[in-house]
Structures are given as C-alpha cells and as structure tokens.
Design an enzyme around this catalytic site. Structure first.
Site, PDB file in Angstrom:
ATOM      1  N   ASP A  88       0.824  -1.202   0.000  1.00  0.00           N
ATOM      2  CA  ASP A  88       0.000   0.000   0.000  1.00  0.00           C
ATOM      3  C   ASP A  88       0.864   1.260   0.000  1.00  0.00           C
ATOM      4  OD1 ASP A  88      -2.370   1.401   0.012  1.00  0.00           O
ATOM      5  OD2 ASP A  88      -2.632   1.303   2.183  1.00  0.00           O
ATOM      6  N   GLY A  89       0.347   2.301  -0.633  1.00  0.00           N
ATOM      7  CA  GLY A  89       0.987   3.605  -0.574  1.00  0.00           C
ATOM      8  C   GLY A  89       1.591   4.108  -1.870  1.00  0.00           C
ATOM      9  N   GLY A 142       0.156   5.327  -4.591  1.00  0.00           N
ATOM     10  CA  GLY A 142      -0.464   6.566  -5.048  1.00  0.00           C
ATOM     11  C   GLY A 142      -0.025   7.762  -4.230  1.00  0.00           C
ATOM     12  N   ARG A 143      -0.013   7.624  -2.916  1.00  0.00           N
ATOM     13  CA  ARG A 143       0.406   8.729  -2.046  1.00  0.00           C
ATOM     14  C   ARG A 143       1.883   9.062  -2.248  1.00  0.00           C
ATOM     15  NH1 ARG A 143      -1.602   6.273   3.373  1.00  0.00           N
ATOM     16  NH2 ARG A 143      -1.985   4.488   2.009  1.00  0.00           N
ATOM     17  N   GLU A 176     -11.915  -4.905  -5.138  1.00  0.00           N
ATOM     18  CA  GLU A 176     -12.465  -3.573  -4.901  1.00  0.00           C
ATOM     19  C   GLU A 176     -11.750  -2.486  -5.704  1.00  0.00           C
ATOM     20  OE1 GLU A 176     -13.742  -6.331  -2.136  1.00  0.00           O
ATOM     21  OE2 GLU A 176     -11.641  -5.678  -2.239  1.00  0.00           O
ATOM     22  N   ASN A 177     -10.584  -2.796  -6.249  1.00  0.00           N
ATOM     23  CA  ASN A 177      -9.818  -1.779  -6.974  1.00  0.00           C
ATOM     24  C   ASN A 177     -10.438  -1.375  -8.301  1.00  0.00           C
ATOM     25  OD1 ASN A 177      -6.514  -2.922  -5.853  1.00  0.00           O
ATOM     26  ND2 ASN A 177      -7.879  -1.380  -4.997  1.00  0.00           N
ATOM     27  N   ARG A 233      -5.371  -2.170   8.597  1.00  0.00           N
ATOM     28  CA  ARG A 233      -6.500  -3.040   8.273  1.00  0.00           C
ATOM     29  C   ARG A 233      -6.031  -4.084   7.270  1.00  0.00           C
ATOM     30  NH1 ARG A 233      -7.688   2.020   6.097  1.00  0.00           N
ATOM     31  NH2 ARG A 233      -7.577   2.127   3.827  1.00  0.00           N
TER      32      ARG A 233
END
Length: 241
Positions: A19-20, A22-23, A66-67, A193
């Site tokens: 995760d991460g 995009g940020r 979900e993406n 999560r």
C-alpha cells in the site's frame, strides 16, 4: 542488506499488502501510476532478499476485487503495468529460480493478460527457489465464495460427503490450496486493516503494520520485520508449559 535468519527462526511464508504507491507519487507531484511503476520495481528487491532470510513463499496483493472502483485511467494503467511486468520480468524470474503463481478471479481480466499469466506460471513451474504468488483481482470473501460454490457442486454431484466437510476441507478449494498459510502479513503505508486479503489463510498469522510507503519499503526493513518475527511466541490458542 538484510541479515540472514537461522533455520526455523523466521517465517516460511510472508504475505504483503503493498500500500501507498499513489500517495508516494502524489507527494512528489506525479500521477498515481508513477507510484505504481515505482512499487513494481520494489517487488524484485524484496523477492531477491527472501532466500537469505529463509523465506520460501511470498504473496503480494497487486490488485483487489475492490480496486475496480478506481478511475478508468488508473485501472487501465495498472492492467498495462501488469502485462509489461510479466513480459519484462519473465526471464529474470526464471533465471533466479523463482516459481510464480497467480491467485484471484481471472474472469474479469483481459484475455491477453490472462494468457501472459498462464505462460509465466508454466515457464516457472519447475523452479525450486522462492515461491512468488501474485494476487490480481483477488478478494478474500470472493475467494471463499468461489471455493464454497465448488465445494457445493461436488456435494451435489456426489463426489463429496457433506458429513465429511470440516475446516480441513474448504482450504482444498481455495486459490491457495498448494501453498502453506502465511506466517507473517505485512502492510505498508500506515494503514492498520487487512483489506479482504487472505482472510481464511491468515487466521493465525502475525501482523506488522508499518508507516513506510511501499515504494520506499527496502530489503533492510523487510529483513528487520522477518527477524522480529522470530522473537514472537506463537501458542495457537494454547498456553506456554
């Protein structure tokens, strides 16, 4: 470089929620896909670190069920990235003795990508080093639902006695049926999560939630988390004698 782990002290199977991306890109004033490309390069470093750490299996969460809710341009860019990654890395993975598998529902994926996935699995089927599993269009609930459907079909066809169904039966129908359950699950980017990832398989996994964004997640940090795993006491519901 990460320090080698003594035999039996570290996790055999590590699963990673990457995760991460995009940020990471947005903080640099770049489009989100720039971050996804940087994240794809990080995968190689982590896989290359696994043998010295005693990690035989690594599973990465590349694209969830979900993406699809993301923008059409980002989804299209990710699918293009997956196709490019497989084409570019195939020979390198084979040369490094890495066996590649894909999990997830392939029905919604485009046929060219599915063909490349099939070819990479076949190409590396004889490899005996690190087992790299890539989750694409994967969701834990979706996986359990698909597995339950197949199980029900076997019961209806008389191939399976419903009285014999127990917690050892369902895993045989999961996408991960040939893999050991993960010992350690790592999520990057500061989110705490599990996001529908390996729900059944991770029932007794240890979790590490780290603040590092995935493109900055180094082999050294990976090695530190693997080393820390060895200090944990795993009782599986029992008590220490």
């Amino acid at each position: 470089m990460p320090k080698p782990i003594r035999d039996g002290a570290g996790p055999r199977h590590v699963a990673i929620i990457m995760d991460g991306n995009g940020r990471w890109a947005q903080r640099r004033g770049r489009p989100r896909l720039f971050g996804h490309h940087a994240g794809a390069k990080r995968v190689r470093e982590i896989v290359e670190a696994c043998p010295d750490l005693g990690v035989g299996y690594v599973t990465i969460f590349a694209f969830s069920t979900e993406n699809w809710k993301r923008t059409q341009s980002e989804v299209a860019g990710l699918m293009s990235l997956f196709r490019r990654y497989i084409t570019k890395e195939a020979r390198s993975l084979l040369g490094e003795n890495v066996r590649v598998r894909f999990i997830g529902d392939r029905v919604r994926l485009d046929s060219k990508l599915v063909t490349l996935m099939d070819e990479l699995e076949q190409l590396t089927a004889g490899c005996t080093g690190v087992n790299l599993t890539i989750a694409i269009n994967y969701g834990g609930r979706d996986e359990v639902a698909r597995a339950t459907k197949r199980l029900a079909e076997d019961v209806a066809a008389g191939r399976l006695d419903p009285a014999s169904v127990d917690e050892e039966t369902l895993p045989k129908y999961l996408d991960t049926c040939v893999l050991p359950d993960p010992d350690l699950v790592i999520r990057t980017s500061g989110e705490a999560r599990i996001s529908n990832f390996l729900l059944w398989q991770s029932a007794y996994a240890e979790y590490e939630f780290v603040d590092t964004l995935w493109p900055d997640f180094s082999a050294d940090e990976f090695g530190s988390l693997v080393s820390a795993y060895g200090s944990r006491e795993r009782r599986y519901g029992g008590v220490k004698a």
